[in-house]
Scaffold this active site. Structure first.
Site, PDB file in Angstrom:
ATOM      1  N   GLU A  87       0.812  -1.227   0.000  1.00 41.59           N
ATOM      2  CA  GLU A  87       0.000   0.000   0.000  1.00 41.59           C
ATOM      3  C   GLU A  87       0.847   1.279   0.000  1.00 41.59           C
ATOM      4  OE1 GLU A  87      -2.829  -0.273   3.194  1.00 41.59           O
ATOM      5  OE2 GLU A  87      -4.103  -1.602   2.028  1.00 41.59           O
ATOM      6  N   GLU A 111      -6.740  -7.833  -0.540  1.00 37.43           N
ATOM      7  CA  GLU A 111      -7.077  -7.814   0.887  1.00 37.43           C
ATOM      8  C   GLU A 111      -8.508  -7.362   1.073  1.00 37.43           C
ATOM      9  OE1 GLU A 111      -4.685  -5.358   3.424  1.00 37.43           O
ATOM     10  OE2 GLU A 111      -2.818  -5.978   2.475  1.00 37.43           O
TER      11      GLU A 111
END
Ligand code: GAL
Length: 672
Positions: free
Chosen positions: A151, A302
C-alpha cells in the site's frame, strides 16, 4: 506471463504472517488452509526485521521452513518484499530516511510506513533486501507471485523530497518561465527565479498554491512508482516468469495515480475495506480495479472479515463475507484474498480479524471461510467471459486532487462522492459500469457519465466530443471542464473545455447551504410541479423527467445560459426566486453530431438521477458475463429475478439458458 497459472482458477487466501506465531502453529495453519480451500498466501509483508535483524545479516531459515511447509500443503506463495516497514536499526542508522511531514516533523520508528522513498539510503536498502529474497527463492516451487512493498502511500516533505521534486519539475515544465506560468506565481509574489527556491508544499501561513500542490501530488505518485519499478527490475531480472504486483490502497488521501501504476504491475491488486454501504462500495471498488486493469488480470488482495465503520469494527453479517467476495469475483477479480489468515494476538492490528479468528477454527467466521473456499472453484467457468458493462463513468485522480485544494468556492466539494453517486445510481438499477479515464476509448458504451471532472485537458475534451458526435449519450455534471491541467480556470464561462459540446455557457456558480433545495421543473410547466402533497400525483414517475412533482437540486447550482442546448428542467421555487437562477436552465440537452450531451448543474437525488437516465430499479446486484449471470441479494427480503428466487442474503450464478432473462430490463433512456 501465465497468470493465474498456479491454480488455473481463482485465488483464495490472504496475508500470512507466520513470524507472529511459534513454529508449532504453522503446521496447524497449513492444515486449516487446506481445509478452507486456500491456494495462495502473501508471506513476509512486514517481516524485514526478521529477515535482516542486523544490517546486512540475513536470517532466511524460518522463511525457508514456511515456504517448504506451504508447498508441501499445495499452497502457492505471493512473496512480499518487506520494504513498507524498515527495521528499528534502519532509522537509527539513517535518520534522514525517516518521513518528514509538511510541518517539518521528522517521524520516528514505532509504527510502519515510516520511510522516505526519495532517500538514497532507503532506496539502496530496499533493493538489497529485494535482491536477497529473489536470490534465495528464485527457484522455490511455491513462489507464484511477487508482492512488492505494501500500500504505497507515505508522503515525505524532506530535503531529499525537495531535490527530487525539482528534478521532476524540470522534466515536466522544461523552463522556470513555463513553471511560473503554469503555477500562476505572479499571484502573491511567488515568482521563482531559480529552481533551488522551489520546495514541496510545506506548512505555510495561509492558502498554498493549488498548482504547486497538484504537481507535488503527481510527483509523489511518480516517485513512488519509481521505487516500485526499481524493485520490479531486480525481481524480473532474477525471476523473469514470476508476475510482480503491489497492492493498491483506496481512499481520497492516497497519493497514487493508480491508472499510471496499473501499466507497471502484472496483476492489478486492490485492498478493499468498505464502511458505510459495503455492497455498493464493493461494486465501486471492483469496477475501479477493472477499469485500471483495462483488460489485464486484477485481484482483490485484501479484505477483512470485519467492517471498519469508522468508530467501530463490526463482525460481518452471516453470509456477508461470501456475498462481497462474490461481488468482487463477478466483477472480474481473479479471486478473493484477506487481511489476514490468522487474527493477531498482539501488535497494532490485533482487532482487525482474520480468516481464523481469535476464537479459532471452531467459529462462524472460519465456517464461512471454508464455505467460500468451496464455492470459488465452482465459479471458474462463469468467470471466463469479460464483464459486460452498460455504461462508463469517467474518473481521474488528478481531478480529485485538484478538487481537494483549499480555496474552492465551497469547502464541501467531494469529488469521490459525486463519482460514487453516479456509480451507485447505475448499480442500484442493474447497470454495470466501467470506471475509466477520460482518455479511454468510449465507443462501446451507450452511456457515459461525467461527474465533477474539474480538470479536463484539450485532448480529453476532444475524446468526449468525438464520442458524442459518433452517437454516444454523455451526461456531464456540475464542476466539470472548469480548469486546465495546471488547475487554472478556463476563461469565458464554465465548463470551459466542454462548453461547445454541451451548448451552454455558465456565468456563475451558486453553491448551496445544506438546508436549501432548489425546485427543478419542466421549462414549459413550471407551475404544474409543485404538488408535493397532492395524493393524486403518483409517486412512481420513472418515465418522465422532471416527474410530475418536480425534482430538487441540492448542494450546488449554476447560472446556465443556453447556447444551442435546450432546457430539460429549470430552477424554480422559493429558494430560486429573487436569485439570478429563477427560471434559468438547471438541466440541459444538446445534440452534437449523431449523439446527445446532457448537463446537470446541480446535485440530484439518486432517484431523480435514475429518472433522468430512465432507469428502473434492480432489487439485487446483477452482473452479466457472456453466457453467465451473477445475482446477489444483499438485502433482508426475498427477491425474484427473472425466474430465480433469491432468499434474503442469497445469490445465484447461472447461465442465461437457465433463466428467463429480459436483457433490456435495465437499459438507459435513449435520447435520439
Ligand atoms: C490494509 C493493510 C494491511 C492491514 C489491513 C488492516 O490496508 O495493507 O497491512 O493493515 O489494512 O485491515
Amino acid at each position: 506471463m501465465d497468470w493465474p497459472g498456479r491454480t488455473g482458477g481463482l485465488y483464495y487466501g490472504g496475508d500470512y504472517n507466520p513470524e507472529q506465531w511459534p513454529e508449532e502453529v504453522w503446521e496447524e495453519d497449513v492444515a486449516l488452509m487446506r481445509r478452507a480451500g486456500v491456494n495462495l498466501v502473501s508471506v513476509g509483508v512486514f517481516s524485514w526485521a526478521r529477515l535482516e535483524p542486523l544490517p546486512g545479516v540475513h536470517d532466511f531459515g524460518w522463511l525457508d521452513r514456511v515456504l517448504d511447509l506451504l508447498h508441501e500443503g499445495g499452497i502457492a506463495v505471493n512473496l512480499a518484499t518487506p520494504t513498507a516497514s524498515p527495521p528499528p536499526w534502519f532509522g537509527l542508522a539513517h535518520p534522514d530516511a525517516l518521513t518528514v511531514t509538511a510541518d517539518g516533523t521528522r517521524l520516528s520508528h514505532g509504527s510502519r510506513d515510516t520511510y522516505c522513498v526519495h532517500a538514497p539510503a532507503y532506496r539502496d536498502a530496499c533493493l538489497r533486501i529485494a535482491d536477497a529474497l529473489a536470490e534465495r527463492y528464485f527457484d522455490h516451487p511455491a513462489l507464484a507471485m511477487w508482492h512488492v512493498h505494501n500500500e504505497y502511500g507515505t508522503v515525505c516533505h524532506c530535503d531529499h523530497a525537495a531535490d527530487a521534486f525539482r528534478v521532476w519539475l524540470r522534466e515536466r515544465h522544461g523552463t522556470l518561465k513555463a513553471l511560473n506560468d503554469a503555477w500562476t506565481t505572479s499571484f502573491w509574489s511567488q515568482h521563482y527565479s531559480a529552481w533551488e527556491q522551489i520546495t514541496p508544499p510545506r506548512a505555510t501561513q495561509y492558502l498554498p498554491n493549488p498548482s504547486q500542490v497538484l504537481d507535488f501530488r503527481r510527483f509523489v505518485s511518480d516517485a513512488m512508482l519509481d521505487h516500485f519499478r526499481d524493485q520490479k527490475a531486480v525481481l524480473r531480472d532474477i525471476t523473469p516468469d514470476i508476475p510482480v504486483t503491489t497492492n493498491f490502497v483506496l481512499g481520497d488521501w492516497v497519493p497514487v495515480n493508480h491508472r499510471h501504476w496499473a501499466d507497471e504491475v502484472d496483476v492489478v491488486a486492490i485492498d478493499h475495506y468498505p464502511s458505510a454501504d459495503p455492497p455498493a462500495e464493493t461494486a465501486f471498488a471492483a469496477d475501479l480495479a477493472r477499469g485500471w486493469a483495462s483488460g489485464k488480470p486484477w485481484l482483490l488482495m485484501e479484505q477483512a472479515v470485519v467492517t471498519y465503520t469508522g468508530p467501530r469494527m463490526v463482525a460481518k453479517r452471516p453470509g456477508e463475507i461470501t456475498r462481497l467476495s462474490l461481488s468482487h469475483v463477478a466483477r472480474g477479480s481473479r479471486g478473493a484474498m484477506f487481511f489476514q489468515w490468522r487474527a493477531s494476538r498482539g501488535g497494532a492490528e490485533l482487532w482487525h480479524g482474520g480468516m481464523v479468528p481469535h476464537a479459532g477454527p471452531d467459529s462462524r467466521i472460519f465456517e464461512e471461510i471454508c464455505e467460500l473456499g468451496a464455492l470459488l472453484p465452482t465459479l471458474v467457468d462463469a468467470c471466463a467471459a469479460p464483464v459486460e458493462a452498460g455504461a462508463a463513468i469517467l474518473v481521474d485522480s488528478e481531478a480529485n486532487w485538484a478538487l481537494q485544494a483549499p480555496g474552492l468556492p465551497s469547502s464541501e466539494i467531494a469529488y469521490t462522492d459525486a463519482v460514487r453517486q453516479a456509480h451507485r445510481v447505475l448499480y442500484r438499477h442493474g447497470v454495470t459500469a466501467d470506471l475509466v479515464h477520460p482518455s479511454a476509448d468510449l465507443s462501446a458504451y451507450p452511456l457515459v457519465l461525467v461527474p465533477a471532472l474539474y480538470l479536463v485537458s484539450d485532448a480529453d475534451a476532444g475524446n468526449l466530443r468525438r464520442y458524442v458526435a459518433d452517437g454516444g449519450t454523455l451526461v456531464v455534471s456540475y464542476l466539470s471542464g472548469v480548469a486546465d491541467e495546471h488547475a487554472r480556470v478556463r476563461l469565458g464561462g464554465y465548463p470551459g473545455a466542454l462548453r461547445d459540446l454541451l451548448g451552454i455557457r455558465v456565468e456563475e456558480f451558486h453553491p448551496l447551504p445544506p438546508d436549501v433545495a432548489l425546485t427543478l421543473s419542466a421549462p414549459d410547466a413550471p407551475d404544474a410541479l409543485n404538488a408535493p402533497d397532492d395524493p393524486d400525483v403518483p409517486d412512481d414517475h420513472t418515465a418522465t423527467f422532471p416527474g410530475p412533482r418536480g425534482e430538487t437540486g441540492t448542494f450546488w447550482s449554476e447560472h446556465v445560459h443556453l447556447e444551442g442546448a435546450e432546457a430539460l428542467a429549470v430552477y424554480t421555487g422559493p429558494h430560486a426566486s429573487g436569485t439570478p437562477l429563477d427560471g434559468q436552465p438547471a438541466i440541459t440537452r444538446h445534440s452534437h453530431g449523431s449523439g446527445t450531451a446532457l448537463y446537470v448543474s446541480t446535485r440530484l437525488s439518486d432517484d431523480a438521477y435514475a429518472r433522468l437516465l430512465g432507469l428502473t430499479p434492480a432489487p439485487v446486484e446483477l452482473v452479466r458475463r457472456g453466457d453467465w449471470f451473477f445475482a446477489v441479494n444483499h438485502g433482508d427480503e426475498e427477491q425474484k429475478v427473472e425466474g430465480v428466487t433469491l432468499p434474503p442474503g442469497g445469490f445465484a450464478v447461472r447461465t442465461h439458458d437457465d433463466l428467463d432473462l429480459d436483457r433490456s430490463a435495465s437499459r438507459p433512456r435513449e435520447w435520439h
